[in-house]
Design an enzyme around this catalytic site. Structure first.
Site, PDB file in Angstrom:
ATOM      1  N   ARG A 106       0.815  -1.211   0.000  1.00  0.00           N
ATOM      2  CA  ARG A 106       0.000   0.000   0.000  1.00  0.00           C
ATOM      3  C   ARG A 106       0.850   1.264   0.000  1.00  0.00           C
ATOM      4  O   ARG A 106       0.537   2.240  -0.704  1.00  0.00           O
ATOM      5  CB  ARG A 106      -0.956  -0.017   1.194  1.00  0.00           C
ATOM      6  CG  ARG A 106      -1.867   1.202   1.325  1.00  0.00           C
ATOM      7  CD  ARG A 106      -2.513   1.641   0.035  1.00  0.00           C
ATOM      8  NE  ARG A 106      -3.172   0.555  -0.689  1.00  0.00           N
ATOM      9  CZ  ARG A 106      -3.535   0.633  -1.960  1.00  0.00           C
ATOM     10  NH1 ARG A 106      -3.281   1.728  -2.668  1.00  0.00           N
ATOM     11  NH2 ARG A 106      -4.126  -0.389  -2.540  1.00  0.00           N
ATOM     12  N   LYS A 141       1.818  24.701  -4.245  1.00  0.00           N
ATOM     13  CA  LYS A 141       0.589  24.092  -3.722  1.00  0.00           C
ATOM     14  C   LYS A 141       0.723  22.576  -3.762  1.00  0.00           C
ATOM     15  O   LYS A 141       0.071  21.870  -4.522  1.00  0.00           O
ATOM     16  CB  LYS A 141      -0.622  24.572  -4.522  1.00  0.00           C
ATOM     17  CG  LYS A 141      -0.862  26.076  -4.388  1.00  0.00           C
ATOM     18  CD  LYS A 141      -1.993  26.550  -5.272  1.00  0.00           C
ATOM     19  CE  LYS A 141      -2.175  28.063  -5.147  1.00  0.00           C
ATOM     20  NZ  LYS A 141      -3.238  28.576  -6.047  1.00  0.00           N
ATOM     21  N   LYS A 173       4.228  38.874  -3.715  1.00  0.00           N
ATOM     22  CA  LYS A 173       2.794  38.671  -3.926  1.00  0.00           C
ATOM     23  C   LYS A 173       2.023  39.925  -3.508  1.00  0.00           C
ATOM     24  O   LYS A 173       2.599  40.909  -3.028  1.00  0.00           O
ATOM     25  CB  LYS A 173       2.336  37.452  -3.125  1.00  0.00           C
ATOM     26  CG  LYS A 173       3.082  36.169  -3.464  1.00  0.00           C
ATOM     27  CD  LYS A 173       2.596  35.539  -4.742  1.00  0.00           C
ATOM     28  CE  LYS A 173       1.277  34.833  -4.531  1.00  0.00           C
ATOM     29  NZ  LYS A 173       0.803  34.151  -5.755  1.00  0.00           N
ATOM     30  N   GLU A 203       4.101  39.754  -8.563  1.00  0.00           N
ATOM     31  CA  GLU A 203       2.733  39.511  -9.019  1.00  0.00           C
ATOM     32  C   GLU A 203       2.020  40.840  -9.194  1.00  0.00           C
ATOM     33  O   GLU A 203       2.083  41.707  -8.315  1.00  0.00           O
ATOM     34  CB  GLU A 203       1.997  38.656  -7.983  1.00  0.00           C
ATOM     35  CG  GLU A 203       0.525  38.420  -8.292  1.00  0.00           C
ATOM     36  CD  GLU A 203      -0.182  37.731  -7.135  1.00  0.00           C
ATOM     37  OE1 GLU A 203      -0.195  36.496  -7.125  1.00  0.00           O
ATOM     38  OE2 GLU A 203      -0.701  38.445  -6.246  1.00  0.00           O
ATOM     39  N   ASP A 224      -1.697  38.002 -12.713  1.00  0.00           N
ATOM     40  CA  ASP A 224      -2.648  37.234 -11.913  1.00  0.00           C
ATOM     41  C   ASP A 224      -4.083  37.476 -12.364  1.00  0.00           C
ATOM     42  O   ASP A 224      -4.591  38.596 -12.295  1.00  0.00           O
ATOM     43  CB  ASP A 224      -2.499  37.612 -10.435  1.00  0.00           C
ATOM     44  CG  ASP A 224      -3.369  36.762  -9.530  1.00  0.00           C
ATOM     45  OD1 ASP A 224      -3.408  35.537  -9.743  1.00  0.00           O
ATOM     46  OD2 ASP A 224      -4.009  37.314  -8.616  1.00  0.00           O
TER      47      ASP A 224
END
Length: 285
Positions: A106, A141, A173, A203, A224
């Site tokens: 597994r 992410k 950002k 960004e 963005d």
């Protein structure tokens, strides 16, 4: 098919992840099913086979899981990482102590299926932008603890890695911009701080911010959630002064049109946060 030459991921990076996953599964007493049902001297031959069309990634996870429980086991790769496979294709063969093979099953399948799913989804995005000049890249992410493996799977799928963490590039950002008081000031501070090997990306969320950012010489500008028309305008406005990265609103339906605007890079969080697992089975032979 992707070349296999550049895809190797060193065991020293993979083994701790596999060992941790094995320890989680074995718990406090080990595989009590195997202990109860299988003779300690029994041997077992198995194959890993794909049940779907896809691209392979993560065979070292299956190999290392088995080796951790039976160092004498054999493991033969039939379809290396980066291979395109059809349903029924054999990815690898192994022979070893039956208890070890089944206890490692597994853990190996979880990681192999997860990484192959990422590689398969990445392959789909890369194919959709062929001929445009745009590059498909991942994001941060990722699943905590699995970033190195998941970004490796993106490479197996033909994609390219964005930064691995907070320490290998400056990425300004929207909240950084807010804290600095403006895009231009944020880029100015970053430029003053960055060493000669450190890239600076910022960004922006509109064409006005793009113009302000470009005055301060960023290496990369992330556009963005720009509309297609604004992406085209941004490409004309930048005139090659910075690499342009499109981000936001990217999916398998929209990616081709985004690529055709002329942007250099398209970042896709879904490659790692939303890829379905590739169905792979382990069967006794």
């Amino acid at each position: 098919m992707t070349s296999h030459v550049s895809l190797a991921l060193d065991d020293i990076l993979v083994r701790p992840i596999v060992d941790h996953a094995l320890a989680e599964d074995l718990g406090r007493a080990g595989d009590i099913t195997g202990q109860a049902c299988i003779d300690p001297d029994a041997r077992l031959s198995v194959v890993w086979a794909s049940r779907q069309d896809g691209r392979v990634s993560g065979l070292s996870c299956a190999r290392l899981a088995l080796a951790a429980l039976d160092p004498t086991a054999t493991f033969e790769v039939a379809a290396p990482d980066g291979s395109d496979v059809m349903p029924g294709a054999i990815l690898a063969r192994a022979e070893g102590a039956a208890r070890a093979v089944l206890a490692a099953e597994r853990t190996g399948l979880n990681l192999l299926g997860r990484l192959s799913g990422i590689a398969t989804l990445t392959r789909a995005y890369v194919r959709l932008v062929e001929g445009t000049g745009a590059t498909i890249v991942d994001t941060r992410k990722t699943t905590p603890g699995l970033r190195a493996l998941e970004k490796y799977a993106v490479r197996c799928g033909g994609g390219v890695n964005h930064r691995f963490g907070l320490d290998d590039a400056i990425l300004i950002k929207d909240n950084h911009v807010a804290a600095c008081g403006g895009v231009g000031e944020a880029v100015r501070r970053a430029r003053a701080h960055a060493g000669h090997l450190v890239k600076v990306e910022v960004e922006v969320d509109g064409l006005d911010q793009l113009e302000e950012a470009l005055k301060h010489g960023p290496d990369v500008v992330m556009l963005d959630n720009f509309s297609l028309d604004d992406l085209k305008t941004a490409v004309r406005a930048a005139k090659g002064r910075a690499v342009l990265e499109a981000s936001g609103g990217v999916n398998l339906t929209t990616v081709r049109a985004i690529a055709e605007t002329g942007v250099d890079v398209i970042s896709v969080g879904a490659l790692t946060h939303s890829a379905p697992v590739l169905d792979i089975g382990l069967d006794a032979v």
